[in-house]
Enzyme design. Structure first.
Site, PDB file in Angstrom:
ATOM      1  N   SER A 154      30.849  38.607  43.886  1.00 19.75           N
ATOM      2  CA  SER A 154      31.714  39.713  44.280  1.00 19.75           C
ATOM      3  C   SER A 154      32.318  40.327  43.025  1.00 19.75           C
ATOM      4  O   SER A 154      32.443  39.647  41.998  1.00 19.75           O
ATOM      5  CB  SER A 154      32.830  39.205  45.197  1.00 19.75           C
ATOM      6  OG  SER A 154      33.844  40.174  45.367  1.00 19.75           O
ATOM      7  N   TYR A 167      39.760  33.471  47.881  1.00 23.32           N
ATOM      8  CA  TYR A 167      38.467  34.140  47.765  1.00 23.32           C
ATOM      9  C   TYR A 167      38.149  34.431  46.300  1.00 23.32           C
ATOM     10  O   TYR A 167      37.039  34.167  45.827  1.00 23.32           O
ATOM     11  CB  TYR A 167      38.491  35.436  48.575  1.00 23.32           C
ATOM     12  CG  TYR A 167      37.199  36.201  48.562  1.00 23.32           C
ATOM     13  CD1 TYR A 167      36.133  35.824  49.379  1.00 23.32           C
ATOM     14  CD2 TYR A 167      37.033  37.319  47.751  1.00 23.32           C
ATOM     15  CE1 TYR A 167      34.941  36.529  49.380  1.00 23.32           C
ATOM     16  CE2 TYR A 167      35.847  38.030  47.748  1.00 23.32           C
ATOM     17  CZ  TYR A 167      34.800  37.633  48.560  1.00 23.32           C
ATOM     18  OH  TYR A 167      33.619  38.330  48.546  1.00 23.32           O
TER      19      TYR A 167
END
Length: 266
Positions: A154, A167
């Site tokens: 990501s 995350y």
């Protein structure tokens, strides 16, 4: 003939979204694909159908067309991760490519994050990817063959994201895992790389897509002025899985429309 003829790929979390598109794209270049799902068997079956349809287009001789094979596994459970890889090898006789796509997030201010949510995110996003890679590497070393590991990371392996601390930690861990394993596994012909998406049109972003105010604010941070599509990610995964990328390892490729270098909190 496809770029991945006779290759076997495992794509975790491939019952929908980016994972589904990756599975189909790899099959379109000749790979047979293990489709992993946790809780969407109907999505996994749809992926299998599309994988085999794409494979049939690649190989007009149907008896040699790529196959889709569905296996259920929770990537947050190491025993299930190991079973997933073992079942893939048992069914196809080998495994060449691992795409660590399965991932999840939990939103909360840092001071409200629960241990249960922290464990859930880290177990799926980092621990599961680590031990799936380990199981593949053990197989490749035993069979003395090269292989490819591709992690769906990501932009948040680099970019802070308030209210998503766990995350971001998981994706930062994936970044370092990739760099470390590239050094450790290079001599065996095993490459490992990351594809780091920005904002992509997937089910995980349904609320965003239905909120014009938030969506427009996000688009203002993206120089290309659009969200990405799963196919934008799948094409990069195909490249990294193919012989075209044999000399690339330890690298993250960002597919974010320029978001990383232009992002700012509203």
């Amino acid at each position: 003939m496809g770029k991945l003829d006779n290759q076997i790929a495992l794509v975790t979390g491939s019952s929908q979204g980016i994972g589904q598109e990756i599975a189909i794209r790899l099959a379109s270049e000749g790979a047979s694909v293990v489709i992993d799902y946790r809780s969407h068997p109907e999505g996994a079956e749809e992926t299998r159908k599309q994988v085999e349809a794409a494979g049939a287009q690649c190989h007009l001789a149907k008896d040699h067309a790529p196959e889709g094979y569905v296996v259920q596994a929770d990537l947050g459970d190491v025993t299930q991760v190991r079973n997933l890889v073992a079942e893939s090898i048992k069914h196809f006789g080998k495994l060449d490519i691992l795409v660590n796509n399965a991932g999840m997030e939990r939103r909360a201010p840092f001071w409200e994050v629960t241990e249960a949510d922290y464990d859930m995110v880290l177990n799926v996003n980092l621990k599961g990817a680590f031990f799936a890679a380990q199981a593949l590497v053990q197989h490749l070393l035993e069979t003395k063959r090269p292989g490819k590991i591709i992690n769906i990371s990501s932009v948040h392996e680099e970019l802070p994201f308030p209210n998503f601390a766990s995350y971001c930690l998981s994706k930062g861990g994936i970044k370092m895992m990739t760099r470390d394993l590239a050094v450790e596994l290079g001599e065996y012909g095993i490459t490992i790389n990351n594809v780091a998406p920005g904002a992509i049109e997937t089910p995980i972003n349904t609320n965003l897509l239905n909120n014009p105010t938030e969506l427009n604010a996000l688009l203002g941070n993206i120089p290309l002025k659009r969200l990405g599509k799963p196919k934008d990610i799948a094409s990069l995964v195909l490249f990294l899985a193919s012989p075209d990328a044999d000399y690339i390892t330890g690298t993250t490729i960002f597919a974010d429309g320029g978001l990383l270098w232009n992002y700012h909190e509203q």
